[in-house]
Design a protein around this motif. Structure first.
Motif, PDB file in Angstrom:
ATOM      1  N   ARG A 110       1.047  -1.156  -0.075  1.00 44.86           N
ATOM      2  CA  ARG A 110       0.118   0.100  -0.171  1.00 44.86           C
ATOM      3  C   ARG A 110       0.777   1.239  -0.014  1.00 44.86           C
ATOM      4  O   ARG A 110       1.768   1.341   0.954  1.00 44.86           O
ATOM      5  CB  ARG A 110      -0.835   0.054   1.356  1.00 44.86           C
ATOM      6  CG  ARG A 110      -1.618   1.525   1.665  1.00 44.86           C
ATOM      7  CD  ARG A 110      -2.623   1.494   0.578  1.00 44.86           C
ATOM      8  NE  ARG A 110      -3.667   2.502   0.855  1.00 44.86           N
ATOM      9  CZ  ARG A 110      -3.509   3.917   0.566  1.00 44.86           C
ATOM     10  NH1 ARG A 110      -2.706   4.290  -0.661  1.00 44.86           N
ATOM     11  NH2 ARG A 110      -4.503   4.468   0.917  1.00 44.86           N
ATOM     12  N   ALA A 111       0.802   2.021  -1.008  1.00 46.83           N
ATOM     13  CA  ALA A 111       1.572   3.168  -1.070  1.00 46.83           C
ATOM     14  C   ALA A 111       1.138   4.200   0.084  1.00 46.83           C
ATOM     15  O   ALA A 111      -0.212   4.379  -0.062  1.00 46.83           O
ATOM     16  CB  ALA A 111       1.482   3.879  -2.530  1.00 46.83           C
ATOM     17  N   MET A 112       2.145   4.658   0.605  1.00 48.30           N
ATOM     18  CA  MET A 112       1.738   5.743   1.937  1.00 48.30           C
ATOM     19  C   MET A 112       2.932   6.488   2.168  1.00 48.30           C
ATOM     20  O   MET A 112       4.124   5.834   2.227  1.00 48.30           O
ATOM     21  CB  MET A 112       0.967   5.372   2.667  1.00 48.30           C
ATOM     22  CG  MET A 112       1.489   4.483   3.612  1.00 48.30           C
ATOM     23  SD  MET A 112       0.370   3.578   5.014  1.00 48.30           S
ATOM     24  CE  MET A 112       0.399   4.957   6.095  1.00 48.30           C
ATOM     25  N   ALA A 113       2.942   7.704   2.500  1.00 48.31           N
ATOM     26  CA  ALA A 113       4.125   8.525   2.864  1.00 48.31           C
ATOM     27  C   ALA A 113       4.102   8.339   4.587  1.00 48.31           C
ATOM     28  O   ALA A 113       3.000   8.485   5.070  1.00 48.31           O
ATOM     29  CB  ALA A 113       4.252   9.757   2.499  1.00 48.31           C
ATOM     30  N   GLY A 114       5.320   8.409   4.874  1.00 45.37           N
ATOM     31  CA  GLY A 114       5.593   8.777   6.653  1.00 45.37           C
ATOM     32  C   GLY A 114       5.517   7.457   7.438  1.00 45.37           C
ATOM     33  O   GLY A 114       5.144   7.794   8.594  1.00 45.37           O
ATOM     34  N   ALA A 115       5.417   6.242   6.805  1.00 45.28           N
ATOM     35  CA  ALA A 115       4.981   4.981   7.823  1.00 45.28           C
ATOM     36  C   ALA A 115       6.431   4.828   8.377  1.00 45.28           C
ATOM     37  O   ALA A 115       7.360   4.499   7.759  1.00 45.28           O
ATOM     38  CB  ALA A 115       4.532   3.795   7.009  1.00 45.28           C
ATOM     39  N   SER A 116       6.564   4.957   9.634  1.00 41.00           N
ATOM     40  CA  SER A 116       7.750   4.793  10.452  1.00 41.00           C
ATOM     41  C   SER A 116       7.679   3.555  11.345  1.00 41.00           C
ATOM     42  O   SER A 116       8.755   3.033  11.515  1.00 41.00           O
ATOM     43  CB  SER A 116       7.922   6.019  11.406  1.00 41.00           C
ATOM     44  OG  SER A 116       6.960   6.063  12.357  1.00 41.00           O
ATOM     45  N   GLY A 117       6.727   2.698  11.256  1.00 39.18           N
ATOM     46  CA  GLY A 117       6.463   1.557  12.293  1.00 39.18           C
ATOM     47  C   GLY A 117       5.541   0.713  11.547  1.00 39.18           C
ATOM     48  O   GLY A 117       4.950   0.896  10.590  1.00 39.18           O
ATOM     49  N   GLN A 118       5.143  -0.474  12.414  1.00 39.93           N
ATOM     50  CA  GLN A 118       4.030  -1.164  11.984  1.00 39.93           C
ATOM     51  C   GLN A 118       2.742  -0.506  11.994  1.00 39.93           C
ATOM     52  O   GLN A 118       2.324   0.172  12.997  1.00 39.93           O
ATOM     53  CB  GLN A 118       4.189  -2.513  12.932  1.00 39.93           C
ATOM     54  CG  GLN A 118       2.957  -3.720  12.564  1.00 39.93           C
ATOM     55  CD  GLN A 118       3.171  -4.828  13.516  1.00 39.93           C
ATOM     56  OE1 GLN A 118       4.209  -5.275  13.759  1.00 39.93           O
ATOM     57  NE2 GLN A 118       2.254  -5.426  13.983  1.00 39.93           N
ATOM     58  N   VAL A 119       1.700  -0.734  11.156  1.00 42.91           N
ATOM     59  CA  VAL A 119       0.525  -0.382  11.171  1.00 42.91           C
ATOM     60  C   VAL A 119      -0.475  -1.400  10.620  1.00 42.91           C
ATOM     61  O   VAL A 119      -0.139  -2.532  10.010  1.00 42.91           O
ATOM     62  CB  VAL A 119       0.237   0.767  10.203  1.00 42.91           C
ATOM     63  CG1 VAL A 119       1.323   1.993  10.560  1.00 42.91           C
ATOM     64  CG2 VAL A 119       0.584   0.462   8.637  1.00 42.91           C
ATOM     65  N   ALA A 120      -1.666  -1.196  11.132  1.00 43.54           N
ATOM     66  CA  ALA A 120      -2.633  -2.260  10.588  1.00 43.54           C
ATOM     67  C   ALA A 120      -3.268  -1.896   9.130  1.00 43.54           C
ATOM     68  O   ALA A 120      -3.595  -0.795   8.692  1.00 43.54           O
ATOM     69  CB  ALA A 120      -4.022  -2.168  11.605  1.00 43.54           C
ATOM     70  N   MET A 121      -3.341  -3.125   8.370  1.00 38.87           N
ATOM     71  CA  MET A 121      -3.749  -3.073   7.170  1.00 38.87           C
ATOM     72  C   MET A 121      -4.851  -3.866   7.130  1.00 38.87           C
ATOM     73  O   MET A 121      -4.777  -5.033   7.499  1.00 38.87           O
ATOM     74  CB  MET A 121      -2.901  -3.397   6.031  1.00 38.87           C
ATOM     75  CG  MET A 121      -3.485  -3.477   4.404  1.00 38.87           C
ATOM     76  SD  MET A 121      -2.336  -4.073   3.416  1.00 38.87           S
ATOM     77  CE  MET A 121      -1.010  -3.058   3.178  1.00 38.87           C
ATOM     78  N   THR A 122      -6.269  -3.476   7.074  1.00 42.80           N
ATOM     79  CA  THR A 122      -7.611  -4.417   7.050  1.00 42.80           C
ATOM     80  C   THR A 122      -7.794  -4.373   5.501  1.00 42.80           C
ATOM     81  O   THR A 122      -8.124  -3.514   4.775  1.00 42.80           O
ATOM     82  CB  THR A 122      -8.633  -3.615   7.662  1.00 42.80           C
ATOM     83  OG1 THR A 122      -8.059  -3.331   9.253  1.00 42.80           O
ATOM     84  CG2 THR A 122      -9.757  -4.552   7.930  1.00 42.80           C
ATOM     85  N   ILE A 123      -8.197  -5.717   5.224  1.00 39.24           N
ATOM     86  CA  ILE A 123      -8.522  -6.070   3.825  1.00 39.24           C
ATOM     87  C   ILE A 123     -10.343  -6.613   4.315  1.00 39.24           C
ATOM     88  O   ILE A 123     -10.366  -7.519   4.905  1.00 39.24           O
ATOM     89  CB  ILE A 123      -7.932  -7.424   3.284  1.00 39.24           C
ATOM     90  CG1 ILE A 123      -6.343  -7.011   3.136  1.00 39.24           C
ATOM     91  CG2 ILE A 123      -8.309  -7.550   1.937  1.00 39.24           C
ATOM     92  CD1 ILE A 123      -5.903  -5.756   2.164  1.00 39.24           C
ATOM     93  N   ARG A 124     -10.958  -5.808   3.290  1.00 40.81           N
ATOM     94  CA  ARG A 124     -12.384  -6.297   3.546  1.00 40.81           C
ATOM     95  C   ARG A 124     -12.870  -6.869   2.154  1.00 40.81           C
ATOM     96  O   ARG A 124     -12.747  -6.282   1.207  1.00 40.81           O
ATOM     97  CB  ARG A 124     -13.108  -5.218   3.825  1.00 40.81           C
ATOM     98  CG  ARG A 124     -12.926  -4.436   5.294  1.00 40.81           C
ATOM     99  CD  ARG A 124     -13.904  -3.352   5.636  1.00 40.81           C
ATOM    100  NE  ARG A 124     -13.494  -2.801   6.885  1.00 40.81           N
ATOM    101  CZ  ARG A 124     -13.784  -3.167   7.964  1.00 40.81           C
ATOM    102  NH1 ARG A 124     -14.463  -4.437   8.197  1.00 40.81           N
ATOM    103  NH2 ARG A 124     -13.204  -2.579   9.106  1.00 40.81           N
TER     104      ARG A 124
END
Length: 188
Positions: A110-124
């Motif tokens: 997932r393209a996004m700027a500024g991710a510095s750590g683990q984040v949640a990605m939810t697929i629906r």
């Protein structure tokens, strides 16, 4: 000689008197319509019971929007083969499926700027919802799944679209086109 010297007109008049009396008596036998009841006075009039209080209206709460009702994210899918496998990119790389055939894995990027750590990605999808831990990669965040993961099939066969929600980025509502299935099959 006549036995009754009276003229005939008088005889008819005499006969009609008893008939007239009988008709008058018959009119007296017909019941008269009842007299209307007197109108009640204001002090004796029965007052109707007050209507029950109207039920309180439920509080207006706007329902949470259903992801299926959201407008589709603009963009198209593009499939390509690379030296390290095959890729399907949506909306100029906003979301990418990358197949690594040597490892039989598929990475969701997932393209996004500024991710510095683990984040949640939810697929629906129309059949399932799964939250995945996404880690920072070049240009965004990514999750790697085994090629036989049922979530991938759910994405490929979702009714028309699936959603990708990532903490810190706007959700994507992506059409489930054949490019998704192509990458999955390349890795199996």
């Amino acid at each position: 000689m006549k036995a009754n010297p009276r003229p005939r007109t008088i005889a008819l008049r005499i006969l009609s008197l008893p008939v007239l009396a009988a008709v008058t008596q018959l009119g007296a036998c017909v019941p008269q319509p009842p007299k209307p009841a007197p109108a009640p006075t204001p002090s004796t009039a029965a007052r109707p019971a007050p209507p029950p209080p109207a039920p309180a209206a439920p509080p207006t709460v706007s329902p949470a929007p259903n992801w299926r009702d959201q407008p589709a994210t603009p963009g198209n899918w593009h499939w390509s083969r690379s030296a390290s496998g095959s890729d399907a990119a949506f909306a100029n790389g906003q979301f990418v499926l990358h197949c690594n055939p040597a490892r039989h894995t598929i990475t969701l990027l997932r393209a996004m700027a500024g991710a510095s750590g683990q984040v949640a990605m939810t697929i629906r999808t129309s059949e399932t919802t799964r939250a995945l831990p996404a880690v920072p990669v070049a240009g965004g965040v990514g999750v790697t799944l085994m090629a036989r993961d049922p979530l991938l099939d759910a994405m490929a066969f979702s009714r028309g679209r699936f959603a990708v929600e990532t903490t810190g980025a706007a959700p994507l509502y992506i059409p489930s086109w054949t490019e998704v299935s192509r990458v999955i099959e390349d890795c199996r």
